[in-house]
Write an enzyme that holds these catalytic residues in place. Structure first.
Site, mmCIF file in Angstrom:
data_model
loop_
_atom_site.group_PDB
_atom_site.id
_atom_site.type_symbol
_atom_site.label_atom_id
_atom_site.label_comp_id
_atom_site.label_asym_id
_atom_site.label_seq_id
_atom_site.Cartn_x
_atom_site.Cartn_y
_atom_site.Cartn_z
ATOM 1 N N ARG A 119 1.982 9.790 16.953
ATOM 2 C CA ARG A 119 2.881 8.764 17.060
ATOM 3 C C ARG A 119 3.394 8.869 18.468
ATOM 4 N NH1 ARG A 119 6.129 7.903 11.666
ATOM 5 N NH2 ARG A 119 4.209 7.407 10.468
ATOM 6 N N LYS B 155 2.933 2.923 -8.035
ATOM 7 C CA LYS B 155 4.082 1.906 -8.964
ATOM 8 C C LYS B 155 3.930 0.539 -8.741
ATOM 9 C CE LYS B 155 7.405 5.846 -8.317
ATOM 10 N NZ LYS B 155 6.870 6.070 -7.043
ATOM 11 N N GLY C 59 0.725 4.165 5.510
ATOM 12 C CA GLY C 59 0.819 5.124 4.250
ATOM 13 C C GLY C 59 -0.303 5.869 3.895
ATOM 14 N N GLY D 48 5.891 0.862 4.332
ATOM 15 C CA GLY D 48 6.799 0.188 3.685
ATOM 16 C C GLY D 48 7.016 -1.094 4.565
HETATM 17 P P1 AMP Z 1 1.914 4.543 -3.361
HETATM 18 O O1 AMP Z 1 2.997 5.262 -2.799
HETATM 19 O O2 AMP Z 1 2.763 3.561 -4.491
HETATM 20 O O3 AMP Z 1 1.036 3.718 -2.473
HETATM 21 O O4 AMP Z 1 1.235 5.578 -4.435
HETATM 22 C C1 AMP Z 1 0.374 6.556 -3.799
HETATM 23 C C2 AMP Z 1 0.321 7.546 -5.142
HETATM 24 O O5 AMP Z 1 -0.510 7.008 -5.930
HETATM 25 C C3 AMP Z 1 -0.757 8.697 -4.454
HETATM 26 O O6 AMP Z 1 -0.060 9.954 -4.354
HETATM 27 C C4 AMP Z 1 -1.916 8.826 -5.867
HETATM 28 O O7 AMP Z 1 -1.926 10.015 -6.250
HETATM 29 C C5 AMP Z 1 -1.059 7.734 -6.581
HETATM 30 N N1 AMP Z 1 -2.227 7.202 -7.675
HETATM 31 C C6 AMP Z 1 -3.065 6.331 -7.395
HETATM 32 N N2 AMP Z 1 -3.888 6.392 -8.478
HETATM 33 C C7 AMP Z 1 -3.206 6.796 -9.626
HETATM 34 C C8 AMP Z 1 -3.396 6.788 -10.842
HETATM 35 N N3 AMP Z 1 -4.437 6.092 -11.434
HETATM 36 N N4 AMP Z 1 -2.743 7.651 -11.641
HETATM 37 C C9 AMP Z 1 -1.704 8.209 -11.020
HETATM 38 N N5 AMP Z 1 -1.234 8.194 -9.851
HETATM 39 C C10 AMP Z 1 -2.167 7.428 -8.769
#
Ligand code: AMP
Length: 394
Positions: free
Chosen positions: A52, A189, A343, A366
């Protein structure tokens, strides 16, 4: 090659060339030096990855080469509005001095509550004795923080090269992407990404959904997803998306972990099985299966443009990393224009050594999602309002 259309995001945004004569100009530059730090037993702190800092050098060099006196400001970590030596910028100061001597680095912006609170008095302090402002911190441009939206109200301003490039690429996805345009969305999420999924459905030709969020879609379709993560408050939203007629691709096989076993970095206990999308009671779906990877890879291979945000599984646990690695590999192989939206997917691509084979990796997870969802960001709107901004004719 045809001339690219005027990018809608860049319209009205002042660029470095729009700044006054640089010679002797005092320029305040917002960068994103929120680098990963290594903390050692002897108390010393090291920078794990200075990407960065290096990424900001073209803008900083442009300014210093032109004779400007440059003050750089950034946040680091989450000191929560209090001075916290743990988040001192001293390690960064040393590295910046090696890379580009003669540039001043202010103390951590988030040592003051005025930064995230966008306090006008804090902005006064930032712009005091400065003649111009540059934003080269795309990753925080979705935040209406003092250092992002305050200075452009007071000083001639510009987007730095990094920010300009982000707008060029993400703007091209909003304007005229090469088709078919395929969006790949994953992560945990579903609630966080429903907005961007709606926006993408209007623009993309196909939406691929993986990761934890796929299970809320599968549950909405009536599948029994066992102990997988499901957001029961969003089932109707998923049904609505599925019924909209948009082309949505979901997993057809799953890598699942037996009930009660734990997962995460270094975990090895518990039986892991690849199965169809109806899971036995308590089994947790933690990655997409090989058949799904092959199907998703085929869609990615046929795309004119691919945008990817969010891992396909719990990639931090080696047993559930294949889906994310498979999609990353398909992105690297793809002949279309490939964009990774920051991310976790960006770090996955980097760790797999595939970064150089992706056309563009956004520096803001984000921020890139908000830009695609809302078509603008507070930091960009602020630049368009700067006293030296080009007046938009449209
Ligand atoms: P995000 O910040 O929403 O992009 O989510 C990233 C996180 O989603 C990572 O830490 C992954 O471990 C988690 N993740 C991805 N697939 C799954 C799953 N099938 N069940 C639970 N967590 C998940």
């Amino acid at each position: 090659m045809s001339q690219p259309p005027v990018n809608p995001l860049l319209r009205g945004v002042p660029l470095l060339a729009d700044l006054p004569d640089l010679d002797g100009l005092r320029v305040l530059v917002r960068v994103d030096f929120n680098v990963p730090l290594g903390r050692h037993e002897d108390g010393s702190v090291s920078i794990e990855d200075d990407f960065r800092i290096r990424a900001a050098l073209p803008t900083l060099r442009h300014l210093t080469d032109g004779g400007a006196r440059v003050t750089v400001m950034t946040h680091l970590g989450r000191p929560d509005g209090k001075v916290d030596e743990k988040w001192s910028l001293d390690p960064l100061r040393g590295r910046l001095d090696e890379l580009l001597p003669g540039v001043t680095l202010m103390e951590n912006l988030r040592f003051s509550p005025g930064e995230t609170g966008n306090d006008p008095a804090f902005v006064d302090g930032l712009v005091r004795d400065q003649d111009a402002y540059v934003n080269d911190a795309f990753g925080v441009s979705h935040r209406a923080h003092a250092s992002v939206v305050g200075p452009p109200k007071r000083l001639p301003s510009a987007a730095g090269y990094l920010l300009e490039r982000e707008l060029e690429v993400l703007g091209s996805l909003l304007a005229e992407p090469a088709r078919p345009f395929v969006a790949v969305v994953g992560g945990a999420k579903v609630a966080d990404k429903l907005g961007v999924m709606h926006a993408l459905m209007d623009r993309a030709d196909a939406l691929i959904v993986g990761g934890g969020m796929a299970f809320t879609f599968l549950a909405a379709m009536g599948h029994d997803v066992g102990g997988s993560m499901v957001d029961h408050t969003r089932l109707d939203d998923c049904r609505e998306l599925l019924a909209s007629g948009a082309e949505i691709f979901l997993p057809t096989d799953i890598v699942a972990l037996e009930p009660g076993a734990s997962f995460g970095p270094g975990s090895t206990a518990g039986e892991v099985r690849t199965m169809g999308v109806d899971l036995p009671a308590g089994w947790m779906g933690l990655d997409i299966g090989p058949e799904t990877v092959a199907r998703f890879a085929g869609i990615i291979a046929g795309a004119g443009t691919v945008l990817w945000n969010g891992p396909m599984g719990v990639f931090e646990d080696a047993r559930f990393a294949s889906g994310t690695a498979g999609v990353a590999g398909a992105m690297a192989e793809a002949s279309g224009f490939t964009v990774v939206g920051g991310g976790d997917s960006a770090s996955a691509v980097e760790h797999l050594g595939l970064a150089s084979r992706i056309d563009f990796i956004s520096t803001g997870g984000g921020a890139s999602l908000e830009l695609l969802e809302f078509g603008d960001l507070p930091g960009l709107a602020a630049l368009r309002g700067a006293p030296n901004a080009p007046r938009s004719t449209v």
